[in-house]
Design an enzyme around this catalytic site. Structure first.
Site, PDB file in Angstrom:
ATOM      1  N   HIS B  62       0.900  -1.215   0.084  1.00 32.68           N
ATOM      2  CA  HIS B  62       0.014   0.013  -0.015  1.00 32.68           C
ATOM      3  C   HIS B  62       0.739   1.226  -0.014  1.00 32.68           C
ATOM      4  O   HIS B  62       1.236   1.825   1.083  1.00 32.68           O
ATOM      5  CB  HIS B  62      -0.963   0.244   1.167  1.00 32.68           C
ATOM      6  CG  HIS B  62      -2.106   0.947   1.195  1.00 32.68           C
ATOM      7  ND1 HIS B  62      -3.531   0.620   1.214  1.00 32.68           N
ATOM      8  CD2 HIS B  62      -2.187   2.232   0.790  1.00 32.68           C
ATOM      9  CE1 HIS B  62      -4.305   1.532   1.026  1.00 32.68           C
ATOM     10  NE2 HIS B  62      -3.653   2.615   0.662  1.00 32.68           N
ATOM     11  N   LEU B  65       2.191   6.649  -4.900  1.00 28.57           N
ATOM     12  CA  LEU B  65       3.423   7.162  -5.684  1.00 28.57           C
ATOM     13  C   LEU B  65       3.125   8.690  -6.082  1.00 28.57           C
ATOM     14  O   LEU B  65       4.023   9.076  -6.370  1.00 28.57           O
ATOM     15  CB  LEU B  65       3.968   6.255  -6.768  1.00 28.57           C
ATOM     16  CG  LEU B  65       4.814   5.143  -6.241  1.00 28.57           C
ATOM     17  CD1 LEU B  65       5.382   4.377  -7.592  1.00 28.57           C
ATOM     18  CD2 LEU B  65       5.742   5.359  -5.164  1.00 28.57           C
ATOM     19  N   ARG B  66       1.936   9.002  -6.381  1.00 24.61           N
ATOM     20  CA  ARG B  66       1.358  10.331  -6.882  1.00 24.61           C
ATOM     21  C   ARG B  66       1.713  10.652  -8.361  1.00 24.61           C
ATOM     22  O   ARG B  66       1.244  11.544  -8.933  1.00 24.61           O
ATOM     23  CB  ARG B  66       2.037  11.455  -6.069  1.00 24.61           C
ATOM     24  CG  ARG B  66       1.868  11.364  -4.511  1.00 24.61           C
ATOM     25  CD  ARG B  66       0.524  11.349  -4.196  1.00 24.61           C
ATOM     26  NE  ARG B  66       0.095  11.400  -2.853  1.00 24.61           N
ATOM     27  CZ  ARG B  66      -0.936  11.099  -2.057  1.00 24.61           C
ATOM     28  NH1 ARG B  66      -1.746  10.505  -2.854  1.00 24.61           N
ATOM     29  NH2 ARG B  66      -1.087  11.189  -0.875  1.00 24.61           N
ATOM     30  N   HIS B 181     -10.820   0.352   0.702  1.00 24.57           N
ATOM     31  CA  HIS B 181     -10.621   1.380   1.567  1.00 24.57           C
ATOM     32  C   HIS B 181     -11.917   1.231   2.359  1.00 24.57           C
ATOM     33  O   HIS B 181     -12.918   1.752   1.477  1.00 24.57           O
ATOM     34  CB  HIS B 181     -10.106   2.435   1.155  1.00 24.57           C
ATOM     35  CG  HIS B 181     -10.326   3.683   2.159  1.00 24.57           C
ATOM     36  ND1 HIS B 181      -9.389   4.084   3.144  1.00 24.57           N
ATOM     37  CD2 HIS B 181     -11.339   4.482   2.441  1.00 24.57           C
ATOM     38  CE1 HIS B 181      -9.813   5.182   3.816  1.00 24.57           C
ATOM     39  NE2 HIS B 181     -11.015   5.490   3.373  1.00 24.57           N
ATOM     40  N   ASN B 282      -5.803   8.701   7.590  1.00 23.16           N
ATOM     41  CA  ASN B 282      -7.471   7.732   7.259  1.00 23.16           C
ATOM     42  C   ASN B 282      -7.027   6.522   6.987  1.00 23.16           C
ATOM     43  O   ASN B 282      -6.520   6.229   5.695  1.00 23.16           O
ATOM     44  CB  ASN B 282      -8.234   8.628   6.251  1.00 23.16           C
ATOM     45  CG  ASN B 282      -9.590   8.084   6.156  1.00 23.16           C
ATOM     46  OD1 ASN B 282      -9.949   7.241   6.700  1.00 23.16           O
ATOM     47  ND2 ASN B 282     -10.416   8.752   5.026  1.00 23.16           N
ATOM     48  N   ASP B 309       1.239   2.387   4.099  1.00 23.73           N
ATOM     49  CA  ASP B 309       0.287   3.284   3.820  1.00 23.73           C
ATOM     50  C   ASP B 309       0.737   4.514   3.622  1.00 23.73           C
ATOM     51  O   ASP B 309       0.430   5.802   3.965  1.00 23.73           O
ATOM     52  CB  ASP B 309      -0.669   3.358   4.845  1.00 23.73           C
ATOM     53  CG  ASP B 309      -2.242   3.974   4.517  1.00 23.73           C
ATOM     54  OD1 ASP B 309      -2.236   4.266   3.335  1.00 23.73           O
ATOM     55  OD2 ASP B 309      -2.864   3.956   5.318  1.00 23.73           O
TER      56      ASP B 309
END
Lengths: 319, 429
Positions: B62, B65-66, B181, B282, B309
């Site tokens: 998890h 990497l954007r 999620h 979150n 995460d």
């Protein structure tokens, strides 16, 4: 319980009641009592803050709190700058750091901040050398309101200790309820929160309050009944069904007020919704101290500014 | 012939039940031999691992990497550098990029960039729904064909139960897990921290544990209905883990992961942080009782994987107020030391179980190569120094982002070297 008054407010900021101890609260209330006289003079001004600059930074709509602070600042002879912005548009784009940098370029001594986000004053206090006074942050705290409420109760009853205080309304979204709970618990009063469970925060009893799901049982022997403003527009009709139903079950009516102690008084932080959480007969009745609250608000805010500025070196009796 | 001999390490390999001092010889990208005092062929590079632990490469299920789209937060390159510096040889990256990885061309782009960079192995996770909108099913088969290893609308829970049911069914044809999620957005209602006594005290809007639990319950029931492979992302509550425990007892194909920060921090730490959004994540940092339950679930095998995460954000975004700032904590460079310090030195689990949770099980759950040091397995190795004692210093992070609540925390047990395909790609100074 004997509360020793502190000799000075040895702190830079007043961001919440939760940071203050009983001695400091006592000192603020005592100081406010002395400053209350200023309003009775022909020239309602003392020179305590002459040459000091106060920025009133209101990132959320406010009329009474902002006016109250402004009057307090002017009676202490401070120079005031007002900056208002309607919440979201300005506050969300700019980081707190930028806000802080911009403000400090004006070299204020005090920043009075009202902000829609919980914790904003606390973080601003870390960033800037000016004294921060919280005029209400999100659903967190409204310390000056709790102090003026306490002042009003103490003025009427002589002491806060042992008072049974009912706080009724949208507790979950109320910074007033939270600050009052912290303050009254520290000063030895008993706090009863009243709301349907859909308007109560989870595990709120850990703040030292008791909770009631209906108004009537909470009113028994109550000395103070504080009603909070109900804003249906904020509720999206999920938390309770209608204004009518709220009034029918949770509003303070003359009949319900009779359940409280004979000496009971009624408070409301304003603005009131007549016919929603409070009946006009109660709001304007003989047991109401709602207008005293407004007068006392100025004195309490003067006291905080005065104490943060360095305290008792200049007597309040200067004129 | 490229060779690397890792000499004299304590080899821990759950896939073979191995915990023994020995040498590992890596040759041409694969594990060639394991044994005591292996003969060293000529032209072999030697890594002295005396006093160190040698494990199959750690796999993070998890990571965000954007790239593409949010390169100001992180890039595939900076994320891969962070991964190897944090002891991970492989990572799975979530699809919430811009454009969203809901299309095989995006999957291919990510894989191509990762190959050019040549550090960590990158396994893209494709979207469940087009644009993560939760309305139409994305081209799961095409994405799997391009290299996606799982599908997920991570961060954007699939509120449409019918769509989620059909995805669990459809994904069976491609044998990939559906990762979820779990959050009922109506119940979390704009909250920014765990709802309970602490949120009531510090005046932040809360997200109840039930927001996570009702969705876990729904999806476990749908997994039972469909026979689909359900992987539950970053679980954080006692009841959510109980639901997984029961599902496993009933033989359902349900797996789950927990994020490293979820077994270290609680909502009281949020209160102690003076509204600093680096503590905002979150699912939110939960109560002490939930943290206890997470540790128990790690101990008893309910948890399949410990993940980073990793959610990088630009400093400007985390300068906003707590309620306005985005959720997320960077984790690639702290997950392994947190796990070693809290779980191994903290005597929650032994090293064997730790390696199982950070390498062997993650490989099994997502069907990835690795997770083992058997002969012929990929030459991916994580070397650990259990005695290294260092403080977390975010200024040394390889990640572009520094949004960590762990700055200054002293941790015992750090990665010492990361080896991928037989190459040492990172080594502690």
């Amino acid at each position: 319980m004997v509360v020793e008054s502190a000799t000075a407010l040895a702190r830079k900021d007043v961001v919440g009641i939760s940071q203050l101890d009983a001695g400091e609260i006592q000192l603020i209330l005592d100081t406010a009592e002395e400053l209350l006289d200023v309003a009775k003079r022909p020239i309602k001004k003392v020179p305590t803050l002459r040459g000091s600059t106060v920025v009133n930074l209101f990132m959320e709509p406010s009329t009474r709190t902002r006016f109250s602070f402004e009057v307090a600042e002017k009676r202490l002879s401070a120079d005031t700058l007002n900056f208002s912005a309607s919440g979201s548009s300005v506050s969300k784009g700019e980081t707190l750091f930028d806000t802080a940098q911009n403000l400090m370029a004006m070299a204020p001594d005090f920043i009075v901040i009202r902000h829609p986000n919980s914790g904003a004053p606390h973080r601003l206090a870390q960033e800037v050398p000016a004294s921060i006074i919280n005029a209400g942050d999100g659903i967190n705290e409204h310390p000056t309101q709790a102090l003026l409420d306490a002042f009003t109760m103490r003025q009427h009853f002589g002491s806060l200790e042992g008072l049974k205080v009912v706080v009724a309304g949208d507790i979950r979204h109320s910074r007033v309820a939270r600050s009052n709970a912290f303050l009254l618990d520290k000063m030895g009063a008993e706090v009863r929160f009243v709301a349907p469970a859909s308007l109560l925060p989870l595990e709120v009893e850990e703040l030292g309050v008791s909770t009631f799901l209906r108004l009537e049982p909470a009113l028994e022997d109550a000395d103070v009944v504080m009603m909070l403003r109900i804003q249906l527009e904020r509720q999206k009709r999920v938390n309770f069904p209608s204004m009518r139903e709220y009034f029918d079950f949770f509003a303070l009516t003359p009949e319900r007020l009779k359940l409280a102690a004979d000496r009971a008084v009624v408070l409301h932080p304003g603005p009131m919704n007549r016919g929603v959480e409070i009946d006009s007969l109660v709001a304007d009745g003989s047991q109401s101290l709602i207008l005293e609250q407004v007068t006392n608000g100025v004195a309490v805010r003067m006291a905080i500014l005065y104490l943060l500025a360095g305290g008792p070196s200049e007597a309040a009796s200067d004129s | 012939m490229k060779r690397l001999l890792i000499r004299n390490g304590r080899v821990i390999d759950p896939s073979q039940g191995l915990d023994q001092g020995m040498d590992v010889l890596l040759e041409n990208g694969s594990v060639a031999a394991l044994g005591e005092r292996l003969d060293v062929p000529s032209e072999t590079r030697v890594l002295d691992a005396a006093g160190l632990v040698v494990a199959p490469g750690f796999i993070d299920l998890h990571t965000h990497l954007r790239e593409p789209g949010f390169e100001h937060k992180e890039t595939i390159e900076s994320g891969c550098r962070a991964a190897v510096a944090g002891g991970f040889t492989s990572l799975c990256c979530m699809p919430d990029t811009n454009p969203v990885n809901d299309d095989p061309s995006v999957t291919s782009f990510i894989l191509k960039r990762a190959e050019q960079i040549g550090l960590a192995r990158v396994y893209p996770v494709g979207a469940v729904s087009v644009g993560l909108e939760g309305e139409e099913m994305a081209e799961i088969g095409e994405m799997v064909g391009a290299g996606a290893v799982a599908v997920s609308d991570d961060r954007r829970p699939v509120t449409n139960a019918q769509l989620f049911r059909r995805v669990l069914e459809y994904a069976r044809s491609f044998d990939v897990p559906v990762a979820a999620h779990e959050e009922d957005l109506d119940l979390s209602d704009g909250g920014s921290m765990h709802e309970g006594a602490v949120s009531s005290r510090i005046g932040l809007r809360g997200m109840p544990t039930s927001a996570e639990e009702v969705m876990v319950a729904r999806d476990v029931l749908l997994a039972e209905l469909t026979g689909g492979r359900l992987h539950l992302c970053h679980l954080s509550t006692s009841t959510a883990l109980d639901l997984v425990r029961t599902a496993k007892q009933r033989g359902l194909a349900v797996s789950c992961e927990v994020a490293a920060h979820q077994f270290v921090l609680t909502d009281e730490d949020v209160a102690g942080a003076n509204y600093n959004p680096n503590w905002k994540t979150n699912p939110p940092l939960r109560s002490a009782a939930d943290v206890e339950a997470v540790l128990q679930a790690i101990y008893d095998g309910t948890v399949d994987a410990i993940v980073s995460d990793h959610e990088p954000h630009h400093a400007d975004e985390k300068e906003l107020d707590f309620s306005d700032a985005p959720f997320g904590i960077v984790g690639l460079e702290t997950a392994v030391p947190l796990a070693l310090d809290r779980l191994v030195h903290g005597r929650v689990i032994g090293l064997m179980q730790l390696v199982r949770l950070m390498s062997t099980r993650p490989a099994e759950v997502f069907g990835l190569p690795g997770g083992s040091l058997r002969e012929g397995a990929p030459a991916d190795v994580t070397v650990l120094d259990l005695r290294a004692l260092r403080s977390v210093d975010s200024s040394t992070f390889q990640s572009r982002a520094h949004n960590t609540p762990f700055s200054g925390m002293r941790l015992k047990g750090w990665p010492a070297a990361t080896i991928i395909g037989g190459e040492i790609v990172w080594q502690a100074k």
